[in-house]
Design an enzyme around this catalytic site. Structure first.
Site, PDB file in Angstrom:
ATOM      1  N   LYS A  13     -37.768 -82.087  39.300  1.00  0.00           N
ATOM      2  CA  LYS A  13     -38.418 -83.338  39.000  1.00  0.00           C
ATOM      3  C   LYS A  13     -37.451 -84.299  39.913  1.00  0.00           C
ATOM      4  O   LYS A  13     -36.825 -84.060  40.710  1.00  0.00           O
ATOM      5  CB  LYS A  13     -38.058 -83.614  37.668  1.00  0.00           C
ATOM      6  CG  LYS A  13     -38.987 -82.652  36.594  1.00  0.00           C
ATOM      7  CD  LYS A  13     -38.619 -82.868  35.116  1.00  0.00           C
ATOM      8  CE  LYS A  13     -39.346 -82.157  34.316  1.00  0.00           C
ATOM      9  NZ  LYS A  13     -39.393 -82.444  32.708  1.00  0.00           N
ATOM     10  N   TYR A  53     -49.795 -81.033  31.980  1.00  0.00           N
ATOM     11  CA  TYR A  53     -49.597 -80.875  30.476  1.00  0.00           C
ATOM     12  C   TYR A  53     -50.627 -80.695  29.622  1.00  0.00           C
ATOM     13  O   TYR A  53     -50.257 -80.334  28.507  1.00  0.00           O
ATOM     14  CB  TYR A  53     -48.817 -82.223  30.321  1.00  0.00           C
ATOM     15  CG  TYR A  53     -47.337 -82.147  30.825  1.00  0.00           C
ATOM     16  CD1 TYR A  53     -46.363 -80.970  30.261  1.00  0.00           C
ATOM     17  CD2 TYR A  53     -46.740 -83.008  31.687  1.00  0.00           C
ATOM     18  CE1 TYR A  53     -45.004 -81.219  30.624  1.00  0.00           C
ATOM     19  CE2 TYR A  53     -45.580 -82.798  32.587  1.00  0.00           C
ATOM     20  CZ  TYR A  53     -44.700 -81.740  31.834  1.00  0.00           C
ATOM     21  OH  TYR A  53     -43.449 -81.835  32.201  1.00  0.00           O
ATOM     22  N   ARG A 118     -36.573 -69.858  31.761  1.00  0.00           N
ATOM     23  CA  ARG A 118     -36.329 -70.843  30.670  1.00  0.00           C
ATOM     24  C   ARG A 118     -34.844 -70.802  30.072  1.00  0.00           C
ATOM     25  O   ARG A 118     -34.196 -71.892  29.946  1.00  0.00           O
ATOM     26  CB  ARG A 118     -37.311 -70.511  29.320  1.00  0.00           C
ATOM     27  CG  ARG A 118     -38.565 -70.842  29.586  1.00  0.00           C
ATOM     28  CD  ARG A 118     -39.077 -72.322  29.737  1.00  0.00           C
ATOM     29  NE  ARG A 118     -39.074 -72.645  28.700  1.00  0.00           N
ATOM     30  CZ  ARG A 118     -39.542 -74.039  28.217  1.00  0.00           C
ATOM     31  NH1 ARG A 118     -40.156 -74.774  29.144  1.00  0.00           N
ATOM     32  NH2 ARG A 118     -39.612 -74.447  26.969  1.00  0.00           N
ATOM     33  N   THR A 124     -34.991 -78.411  26.198  1.00  0.00           N
ATOM     34  CA  THR A 124     -35.526 -79.697  26.713  1.00  0.00           C
ATOM     35  C   THR A 124     -34.432 -80.927  26.853  1.00  0.00           C
ATOM     36  O   THR A 124     -34.545 -81.628  27.673  1.00  0.00           O
ATOM     37  CB  THR A 124     -36.658 -80.008  25.818  1.00  0.00           C
ATOM     38  OG1 THR A 124     -37.773 -79.069  25.725  1.00  0.00           O
ATOM     39  CG2 THR A 124     -37.437 -81.333  26.468  1.00  0.00           C
ATOM     40  N   ARG A 135     -29.801 -77.725  32.731  1.00  0.00           N
ATOM     41  CA  ARG A 135     -29.860 -78.922  31.866  1.00  0.00           C
ATOM     42  C   ARG A 135     -28.670 -79.251  31.088  1.00  0.00           C
ATOM     43  O   ARG A 135     -28.126 -80.567  31.000  1.00  0.00           O
ATOM     44  CB  ARG A 135     -31.091 -79.016  30.997  1.00  0.00           C
ATOM     45  CG  ARG A 135     -32.585 -78.897  31.671  1.00  0.00           C
ATOM     46  CD  ARG A 135     -33.469 -78.751  30.791  1.00  0.00           C
ATOM     47  NE  ARG A 135     -34.897 -78.944  31.303  1.00  0.00           N
ATOM     48  CZ  ARG A 135     -36.033 -78.609  30.655  1.00  0.00           C
ATOM     49  NH1 ARG A 135     -35.809 -77.776  29.446  1.00  0.00           N
ATOM     50  NH2 ARG A 135     -37.149 -78.837  31.105  1.00  0.00           N
ATOM     51  N   ASN A 155     -34.594 -84.358  32.660  1.00  0.00           N
ATOM     52  CA  ASN A 155     -34.007 -83.384  32.612  1.00  0.00           C
ATOM     53  C   ASN A 155     -34.179 -82.399  33.660  1.00  0.00           C
ATOM     54  O   ASN A 155     -33.977 -81.071  33.799  1.00  0.00           O
ATOM     55  CB  ASN A 155     -34.501 -82.402  31.147  1.00  0.00           C
ATOM     56  CG  ASN A 155     -35.814 -82.432  31.282  1.00  0.00           C
ATOM     57  OD1 ASN A 155     -36.711 -82.552  32.076  1.00  0.00           O
ATOM     58  ND2 ASN A 155     -36.292 -82.134  30.122  1.00  0.00           N
ATOM     59  N   HIS A 158     -39.057 -78.882  35.365  1.00  0.00           N
ATOM     60  CA  HIS A 158     -39.924 -78.253  34.601  1.00  0.00           C
ATOM     61  C   HIS A 158     -40.090 -76.812  34.951  1.00  0.00           C
ATOM     62  O   HIS A 158     -39.809 -76.246  36.009  1.00  0.00           O
ATOM     63  CB  HIS A 158     -41.376 -78.703  35.111  1.00  0.00           C
ATOM     64  CG  HIS A 158     -42.516 -78.037  34.261  1.00  0.00           C
ATOM     65  ND1 HIS A 158     -42.844 -78.124  33.013  1.00  0.00           N
ATOM     66  CD2 HIS A 158     -43.150 -76.841  34.979  1.00  0.00           C
ATOM     67  CE1 HIS A 158     -43.795 -77.043  32.702  1.00  0.00           C
ATOM     68  NE2 HIS A 158     -43.978 -76.386  33.816  1.00  0.00           N
ATOM     69  N   GLU A 169     -50.556 -73.012  35.229  1.00  0.00           N
ATOM     70  CA  GLU A 169     -50.002 -74.092  36.063  1.00  0.00           C
ATOM     71  C   GLU A 169     -49.717 -73.697  37.709  1.00  0.00           C
ATOM     72  O   GLU A 169     -49.946 -74.661  38.336  1.00  0.00           O
ATOM     73  CB  GLU A 169     -48.242 -74.329  35.368  1.00  0.00           C
ATOM     74  CG  GLU A 169     -48.263 -74.994  34.093  1.00  0.00           C
ATOM     75  CD  GLU A 169     -46.800 -74.890  33.516  1.00  0.00           C
ATOM     76  OE1 GLU A 169     -46.908 -75.759  32.551  1.00  0.00           O
ATOM     77  OE2 GLU A 169     -46.146 -74.450  34.208  1.00  0.00           O
TER      78      GLU A 169
HETATM   79  P1  ADP Z   1     -39.843 -78.384  28.355  1.00  0.00           P
HETATM   80  O1  ADP Z   1     -39.881 -79.192  29.794  1.00  0.00           O
HETATM   81  O2  ADP Z   1     -38.525 -78.262  27.801  1.00  0.00           O
HETATM   82  O3  ADP Z   1     -40.890 -77.332  28.309  1.00  0.00           O
HETATM   83  P2  ADP Z   1     -41.906 -80.126  26.801  1.00  0.00           P
HETATM   84  O4  ADP Z   1     -42.997 -79.288  27.595  1.00  0.00           O
HETATM   85  O5  ADP Z   1     -42.173 -80.269  25.252  1.00  0.00           O
HETATM   86  O6  ADP Z   1     -40.343 -79.444  27.304  1.00  0.00           O
HETATM   87  O7  ADP Z   1     -41.869 -81.601  27.264  1.00  0.00           O
HETATM   88  C1  ADP Z   1     -42.094 -81.877  28.704  1.00  0.00           C
HETATM   89  C2  ADP Z   1     -41.149 -83.084  29.366  1.00  0.00           C
HETATM   90  O8  ADP Z   1     -41.485 -84.291  28.528  1.00  0.00           O
HETATM   91  C3  ADP Z   1     -39.731 -82.877  29.011  1.00  0.00           C
HETATM   92  O9  ADP Z   1     -38.938 -81.699  30.023  1.00  0.00           O
HETATM   93  C4  ADP Z   1     -39.118 -84.134  28.987  1.00  0.00           C
HETATM   94  O10 ADP Z   1     -38.952 -84.470  30.426  1.00  0.00           O
HETATM   95  C5  ADP Z   1     -40.340 -84.973  28.542  1.00  0.00           C
HETATM   96  N1  ADP Z   1     -39.972 -85.146  27.113  1.00  0.00           N
HETATM   97  C6  ADP Z   1     -40.439 -84.176  26.181  1.00  0.00           C
HETATM   98  N2  ADP Z   1     -40.361 -84.939  24.874  1.00  0.00           N
HETATM   99  C7  ADP Z   1     -40.132 -86.204  24.871  1.00  0.00           C
HETATM  100  C8  ADP Z   1     -39.661 -87.359  24.006  1.00  0.00           C
HETATM  101  N3  ADP Z   1     -39.927 -87.178  22.834  1.00  0.00           N
HETATM  102  N4  ADP Z   1     -39.437 -88.258  24.631  1.00  0.00           N
HETATM  103  C9  ADP Z   1     -39.474 -88.824  26.099  1.00  0.00           C
HETATM  104  N5  ADP Z   1     -39.572 -87.443  26.934  1.00  0.00           N
HETATM  105  C10 ADP Z   1     -40.046 -86.479  26.758  1.00  0.00           C
HETATM  106 MG    MG Z   2     -42.960 -77.606  28.329  1.00  0.00          MG
END
Ligand code: ADP
Ligand code: MG
Length: 200
Positions: A13, A53, A118, A124, A135, A155, A158, A169
């Site tokens: 990112k 997303y 992962r 996350t 992370r 973080n 992705h 994706e």
């Molecule tokens: P991951 O990236 O671990 O698969 P998600 O798909 O749930 O997590 O979320 C996508 C991205 O959105 C996260 O990596 C993070 O950057 C951001 N994110 C997720 N939940 C939140 C939240 N509640 N507030 C702000 N940013 C969030």
């Molecule tokens: Mg995700």
């Protein structure tokens, strides 16, 4: 598709690029034995992030529930009790975050690629992601701080959450020709049944 050929999408990112962590991040996936099948640097549009997303129709509900649970686990009150509202707000923040600068998109391939990536990437929320994960080791953000400041959780990475998500994706970020098919010498050691051919 054979498990050994499983593919997953990783995106460094914009904060990962700005923190000069490109090499460190690539090293983590490379050293476990995965094969890099595609790589490019791009600046994404907000539209592409929205599509990304939305490729998993359950993402909105899962993401909302996860965020709310994380607040409750810490004894804190979530900003809303409605998972769809929560993830709707997050998606808007994510569109800004992910298109704020260059990102590096990669396809990593190998046995259990989705799950292994992962595991190495970590949970996350950097505050609670395990030590030893990318992370967990390289960043310190939390839901609470990012919500207070009205932005997405930073973080670094992705990583696709499932094989199905990965396939969708990869098709979104890469054309067919950009994903390369080749052998790595180390695959003989990682996957060869008899380990024959080592001794002369
Ligand atoms: P991951 O990236 O671990 O698969 P998600 O798909 O749930 O997590 O979320 C996508 C991205 O959105 C996260 O990596 C993070 O950057 C951001 N994110 C997720 N939940 C939140 C939240 N509640 N507030 C702000 N940013 C969030
Ligand atoms: Mg995700």
């Amino acid at each position: 598709m054979k498990t050994k050929e499983e593919k997953t999408l990783v995106i460094v990112k914009p904060d990962g690029i700005q923190r000069s962590l490109i090499g460190e991040i690539i090293k983590r996936y490379e050293r476990v034995g995965l094969k890099l099948a595609a790589l490019k640097m791009v600046v994404s549009t907000e539209e592409l992030i929205e599509k990304h997303y939305s490729s998993d129709s359950n993402w909105r509900i899962k993401n909302g529930e996860k965020s709310i649970k994380s607040y409750r686990d810490k004894g804190l009150k979530p900003p809303t009790e409605d998972p769809m509202e929560m993830s709707g707000i997050t998606l808007e923040k994510l569109k800004k975050y992910m298109s704020s600068g260059p990102v590096i998109c990669m396809v990593w391939q190998g046995a259990h690629a989705v799950e292994i990536v992962r595991k190495i990437t970590g949970g996350t929320e950097p505050l609670t992601s395990d030590v030893g994960t990318i992370r967990g080791d390289f960043v310190l953000d939390s839901y609470q701080i990012s919500d207070t400041d009205g932005r997405a959780v930073r973080n670094l990475i992705h990583a696709s959450g499932s094989i199905e998500e990965a396939n969708k994706e990869i098709a979104l970020w890469f054309s067919k020709e950009e994903t390369l098919c080749y052998s790595l010498v180390q695959e003989k050691i990682l996957y060869d049944i008899n380990l024959d051919g080592i001794l002369e």
